[in-house]
Structure formats: structure tokens, C-alpha cells
Design a protein around this motif. Structure first.
Motif, short mmCIF file in Angstrom:
data_model
loop_
_atom_site.label_atom_id
_atom_site.label_comp_id
_atom_site.label_asym_id
_atom_site.label_seq_id
_atom_site.Cartn_x
_atom_site.Cartn_y
_atom_site.Cartn_z
N LYS A 150 30.59 48.46 34.82
CA LYS A 150 29.74 47.99 35.84
C LYS A 150 28.56 46.85 34.93
O LYS A 150 28.54 47.16 33.76
N GLU A 151 28.06 46.09 35.61
CA GLU A 151 27.03 45.28 35.02
C GLU A 151 25.91 46.05 34.16
O GLU A 151 25.38 45.53 32.92
N ASP A 152 25.58 47.17 34.65
CA ASP A 152 24.52 48.12 34.07
C ASP A 152 25.00 48.71 32.70
O ASP A 152 24.31 49.73 32.20
N GLY A 153 26.38 48.86 32.47
CA GLY A 153 27.13 49.52 31.39
C GLY A 153 27.72 50.99 31.98
O GLY A 153 28.30 51.42 31.17
N SER A 154 27.34 51.20 33.21
CA SER A 154 27.94 52.18 33.69
C SER A 154 29.65 52.27 34.00
O SER A 154 29.98 51.02 33.85
N PHE A 155 30.29 53.00 34.10
CA PHE A 155 31.67 52.83 34.52
C PHE A 155 32.18 53.92 35.43
O PHE A 155 31.66 54.81 35.60
N ASN A 156 33.57 53.62 35.93
CA ASN A 156 34.15 54.41 36.64
C ASN A 156 35.52 54.61 35.99
O ASN A 156 36.29 53.70 35.47
N ASP A 157 36.11 56.02 35.91
CA ASP A 157 37.43 56.08 35.23
C ASP A 157 38.49 56.51 36.68
O ASP A 157 38.01 57.15 37.43
N TYR A 158 39.37 56.10 36.44
CA TYR A 158 40.52 56.20 37.52
C TYR A 158 41.68 56.92 37.12
O TYR A 158 42.27 56.26 36.14
N GLU A 159 42.24 58.10 37.63
CA GLU A 159 43.72 58.54 37.18
C GLU A 159 44.56 57.78 37.50
O GLU A 159 44.17 56.86 38.77
N ILE A 160 45.90 57.69 36.87
CA ILE A 160 46.86 56.50 37.53
C ILE A 160 47.86 57.45 38.04
O ILE A 160 48.72 58.30 37.39
N TYR A 161 48.21 57.10 39.31
CA TYR A 161 49.53 57.75 39.89
C TYR A 161 50.53 56.98 40.39
O TYR A 161 51.53 57.20 40.57
N HIS A 162 50.11 55.43 40.21
CA HIS A 162 51.25 54.45 40.38
C HIS A 162 52.31 54.76 39.59
O HIS A 162 51.98 54.92 38.40
N SER A 163 53.44 54.57 39.94
CA SER A 163 54.84 54.67 39.17
C SER A 163 55.11 53.51 38.28
O SER A 163 55.47 53.49 37.33
N ASP A 164 54.85 52.37 38.69
CA ASP A 164 55.09 51.11 38.02
C ASP A 164 54.02 50.03 38.11
O ASP A 164 54.34 48.75 38.44
N LEU A 165 52.73 50.31 37.65
CA LEU A 165 51.77 49.27 37.84
C LEU A 165 51.77 48.19 36.83
O LEU A 165 51.95 48.35 35.54
N GLU A 166 51.67 46.98 37.34
CA GLU A 166 52.02 45.91 36.66
C GLU A 166 50.67 45.47 35.85
O GLU A 166 49.64 45.46 36.49
N ILE A 167 50.95 45.25 34.44
CA ILE A 167 49.73 44.98 33.79
C ILE A 167 49.69 43.72 32.95
O ILE A 167 50.97 43.40 32.56
N GLU A 168 48.68 42.86 32.57
CA GLU A 168 48.87 41.99 31.72
C GLU A 168 47.74 42.29 30.64
O GLU A 168 46.59 42.39 30.69
N ILE A 169 48.33 41.91 29.22
CA ILE A 169 47.51 42.40 28.15
C ILE A 169 46.80 40.97 27.69
O ILE A 169 47.38 40.14 27.38
N LEU A 170 45.43 41.14 27.85
CA LEU A 170 44.56 40.05 27.28
C LEU A 170 43.89 40.34 26.03
O LEU A 170 43.20 39.33 25.36
N ASP A 171 43.98 41.48 25.67
CA ASP A 171 43.24 41.85 24.28
C ASP A 171 43.78 41.15 23.15
O ASP A 171 45.12 41.39 22.76
N SER A 172 42.70 40.46 22.61
CA SER A 172 43.43 39.50 21.29
C SER A 172 43.66 40.58 20.05
O SER A 172 44.29 40.23 18.82
N ASP A 173 43.21 41.96 20.04
CA ASP A 173 43.38 42.66 19.02
C ASP A 173 44.55 43.55 19.11
O ASP A 173 44.78 44.70 18.54
N ALA A 174 45.32 43.35 20.14
CA ALA A 174 46.52 44.27 20.50
C ALA A 174 48.01 43.45 20.08
O ALA A 174 48.19 42.28 20.06
N TYR A 175 48.72 44.33 19.37
CA TYR A 175 49.96 43.83 18.59
C TYR A 175 51.04 44.78 18.93
O TYR A 175 50.78 46.09 19.07
N ILE A 176 52.32 44.35 19.08
CA ILE A 176 53.53 45.30 19.24
C ILE A 176 53.92 45.56 17.64
O ILE A 176 54.03 44.62 16.73
#
Length: 72
Positions: free
Chosen positions: A27-53
């Protein structure tokens, strides 16, 4: 329970010290929410410039850049 559509929600895929993955949104105030992932095939897009394969003898994995890992 009232479901809320979250298409285009921006957050972070995180790994706990126990090795479980979860999704974190900030959130804007720096607080956050964490969510467990139950979804079996969640589509994601990696935007992190520090991520490498990496390919280690056919084993593929994603990590930080070689520079961040001190491997340059």
C-alpha cells in the motif's frame, strides 16, 4: 467471502523462509498484504530488471543478476 477480481494487480512473488511461495502487495503507506497462492496455473509477467534465467546443465532457474549475486 466476497471474491474480488484482481486482473492487472501488481505485486511481488515472494518465498518464505519455509520455502513456500506467496504474493505480496504494498500500500502507499508501506504496509502490505500477503496472499497464499492456491491458483494452479497463474499467469505472470516478469518486470524485474534484476531477474535473470540461468541454465545449469539443463536445469533452468530464475535468480538475481550475476552482478547482484557477486558472480561478475
Amino acid at each position: 467471502m466476497k471474491p474480488k477480481k484482481i486482473q492487472n494487480l501488481k505485486g511481488f512473488l515472494c518465498k518464505s523462509v519455509e520455502g513456500k511461495f506467496f504474493f505480496r502487495t504494498y500500500k502507499e503507506d508501506g504496509s502490505f498484504n500477503d496472499y497464499e497462492i492456491y491458483h494452479s496455473d497463474l499467469e505472470i509477467e516478469i518486470l524485474d530488471s534484476d531477474a535473470y534465467i540461468y541454465d545449469r546443465k539443463g536445469d533452468l532457474y530464475i535468480d538475481h543478476s550475476p552482478k547482484t549475486l557477486g558472480k561478475e
